[in-house]
Design an enzyme around this catalytic site. Structure first.
Site, short mmCIF file in Angstrom:
data_model
loop_
_atom_site.label_atom_id
_atom_site.label_comp_id
_atom_site.label_asym_id
_atom_site.label_seq_id
_atom_site.Cartn_x
_atom_site.Cartn_y
_atom_site.Cartn_z
N ASP A 83 0.84 -1.20 0.00
CA ASP A 83 0.00 0.00 0.00
C ASP A 83 0.88 1.26 0.00
OD1 ASP A 83 -2.38 1.38 -0.02
OD2 ASP A 83 -2.73 1.20 2.13
N GLY A 118 0.31 5.56 -4.27
CA GLY A 118 -0.22 6.87 -4.65
C GLY A 118 0.34 7.98 -3.77
N HIS A 156 2.94 3.35 -8.85
CA HIS A 156 2.73 1.95 -9.22
C HIS A 156 3.92 1.42 -10.02
CE1 HIS A 156 -1.20 2.35 -7.61
NE2 HIS A 156 -1.72 3.03 -8.61
N SER A 169 -7.26 -5.43 -5.73
CA SER A 169 -8.40 -6.00 -5.00
C SER A 169 -9.67 -5.92 -5.85
CB SER A 169 -8.62 -5.25 -3.68
OG SER A 169 -9.25 -4.00 -3.93
N GLU A 210 -12.13 -4.48 -5.04
CA GLU A 210 -12.67 -3.13 -4.84
C GLU A 210 -11.89 -2.07 -5.63
OE1 GLU A 210 -12.17 -5.27 -2.03
OE2 GLU A 210 -14.28 -5.79 -2.31
N ASN A 211 -10.71 -2.43 -6.13
CA ASN A 211 -9.88 -1.42 -6.82
C ASN A 211 -10.45 -0.99 -8.18
OD1 ASN A 211 -6.78 -2.73 -5.45
ND2 ASN A 211 -7.90 -0.90 -4.83
N ARG A 219 -5.35 -1.99 8.43
CA ARG A 219 -6.60 -2.71 8.13
C ARG A 219 -6.29 -3.77 7.07
NH1 ARG A 219 -7.53 2.51 6.37
NH2 ARG A 219 -7.13 2.82 4.15
C1 IPE Z 1 -5.47 -2.72 -0.61
O1 IPE Z 1 -5.11 -1.39 -0.70
C2 IPE Z 1 -5.37 -3.38 -1.94
C3 IPE Z 1 -4.03 -3.56 -2.48
C4 IPE Z 1 -2.93 -3.25 -1.88
C5 IPE Z 1 -3.97 -4.15 -3.77
P1 IPE Z 1 -6.18 -0.24 -0.92
O2 IPE Z 1 -5.42 1.03 -1.01
O3 IPE Z 1 -7.07 -0.57 -2.06
O4 IPE Z 1 -7.03 -0.31 0.41
P2 IPE Z 1 -7.94 0.78 1.12
O5 IPE Z 1 -8.92 1.29 0.10
O6 IPE Z 1 -7.03 1.87 1.59
O7 IPE Z 1 -8.58 0.07 2.27
C1 IPE Z 2 -1.26 0.27 -3.44
O1 IPE Z 2 -1.07 1.65 -3.44
C2 IPE Z 2 -1.43 -0.30 -4.83
C3 IPE Z 2 -2.80 -0.70 -5.15
C4 IPE Z 2 -3.83 -0.71 -4.35
C5 IPE Z 2 -3.03 -1.15 -6.51
P1 IPE Z 2 -2.28 2.65 -3.51
O2 IPE Z 2 -2.58 2.92 -4.95
O3 IPE Z 2 -3.42 2.17 -2.70
O4 IPE Z 2 -1.65 3.95 -2.85
P2 IPE Z 2 -2.34 4.90 -1.79
O5 IPE Z 2 -2.82 4.04 -0.68
O6 IPE Z 2 -3.46 5.57 -2.50
O7 IPE Z 2 -1.27 5.84 -1.39
MG MG Z 3 -4.00 2.37 -0.80
#
Ligand code: IPE
Ligand code: IPE
Ligand code: MG
Length: 263
Positions: free
Chosen positions: A32, A35, A49, A77, A79-80, A209
C-alpha cells in the site's frame, strides 16, 4: 498502541540478525501507499505503481534468498475497480511489463508464479501475461510468488461455499462432511497446500486494516504494520518485519511454552 510496540521499536534500531530457523514460511504483503509516495514526489499516482513494480522484483529476490516458501502480494483487489479508469488501465498493464522483464530472473532463482483472484475478469492481455508467466515457471521448485490479482477475501469465501454446495447437490459430499479442511480446499489458496495460511502479514504505508485480504487464511497470522510506502520498501524493511515476527510468541490458542524471553 500496545505495550509490545515499544519492544518492537527497540528491535528496530538494533542490527538486524534473523534466526534462520524461524523464517516465516508464508509471507503475505498488502503493498500500500504507491499513490501517496508519488504525491510526495510531485508525480502522478501511476508513477508510484511503476516504482512499486520494481520494488516487487527486489523483494521477491530478497524473500527467496531468505528461504521464504510462499510470498503472496496483494496487487489488485476486487474493490480497486472503483478507481479512475486511467489508473485501473495502468495497473492492468503492469503484469505484462513485470513478467516481460522478470521471468528470466524468476527462472534463474527457481521461483514459481501463482495467482489467486478472479483472473477471468481481467483484460485479455493481462490474463495472457499472467498465464504465460505461470506456464514459463511451472517447473520451478523454489519459492512460490503468489499474486493476488482481482482478489477479495469475502468473494473467495462465497465462491468456496458455492463450490461446496454444488458438491453436495451432486451427491459427492454430505453437508456434515464440510469441515475446515474441506473448506480450505475450496479456497483459492488450496494449491499452496500446507503453506496456504500466511505466518506473517505485512501492510505498508501505516494503514492498519485488511482491506478484504485473505480473511480466512489470516486466522493465526502475525500482523506487522510498517510506515514505509511500498515504493520505499526494501529488503532491510522486510528483515525488520521478520525480526519483529521472530520476537513474537505464537500460541494458537494454547499456552506459552517455557520461553521466558518471549511474550
Ligand atoms: C489494498 O489497498 C489493496 C491492495 C494493496 C492491492 P487499498 O489502497 O485498495 O485499500 P484501502 O482502500 O485503503 O482500504
Ligand atoms: C497500493 O497503493 C497499490 C494498489 C492498491 C493497486 P495505492 O494505490 O493504494 O496507494 P495509496 O494508498 O493511494 O497511497
Ligand atoms: Mg492504498
Amino acid at each position: 498502541m500496545f505495550f509490545n510496540d515499544r519492544h518492537e521499536e527497540r528491535a528496530d534500531k538494533q542490527a538486524i540478525e534473523l534466526d534462520g530457523q524461524q523464517i516465516p514460511q508464508h509471507i503475505a504483503i498488502i503493498m500500500d501507499g504507491n499513490g501517496r509516495w508519488a504525491k510526495g514526489q510531485n508525480l502522478p499516482r501511476v508513477a508510484g505503481h511503476q516504482r512499486g513494480m520494481e520494488v516487487v522484483k527486489d523483494i521477491t529476490k530478497a524473500a527467496s534468498d531468505l528461504g521464504v516458501k510462499v510470498l503472496t502480494l496483494y496487487a489488485f483487489s476486487t474493490e480497486n475497480w472503483k478507481r479512475p479508469e486511467t489508473e485501473v488501465g495502468f495497473l492492468m498493464k503492469l503484469p505484462g511489463k513485470f513478467f516481460d522483464t522478470f521471468v528470466p530472473d524468476l527462472i534463474a532463482n527457481n521461483i514459481r508464479v501463482n495467482v489467486i483472484g478472479y483472473v477471468d475478469q481481467l483484460p485479455a492481455y493481462t490474463q495472457k501475461a499472467v498465464k504465460n508467466a505461470i506456464a514459463q515457471t511451472a517447473n520451478n521448485t523454489g519459492m512460490v510468488l503468489n499474486f493476488a490479482l482481482n482478489y477479495g477475501g469475502r468473494s473467495e469465501i462465497v465462491s468456496g461455499a458455492q463450490e461446496l454446495a454444488q458438491q453436495v447437490l451432486n451427491g459427492e459430499i454430505k453437508p456434515e462432511d464440510i469441515d475446515e479442511t474441506r473448506f480450505s480446499q475450496a479456497l483459492m489458496t488450496a494449491s499452496l497446500n500446507k503453506y496456504a495460511d500466511p505466518d506473517l502479514l505485512i501492510r505498508t504505508s501505516g494503514e492498519e486494516r485488511l482491506s478484504n485480504f485473505l480473511l480466512w487464511q489470516i486466522a493465526y497470522s502475525e500482523f506487522v504494520f510498517v510506515d514505509e510506502h511500498w515504493p520505499d520498501f526494501t529488503s532491510e524493511v522486510l528483515k525488520r518485519a521478520i525480526m519483529i515476527y521472530q520476537s513474537r510468541h505464537r500460541r494458537f490458542g494454547g499456552l506459552a511454552e517455557n520461553k521466558s524471553d518471549k511474550k
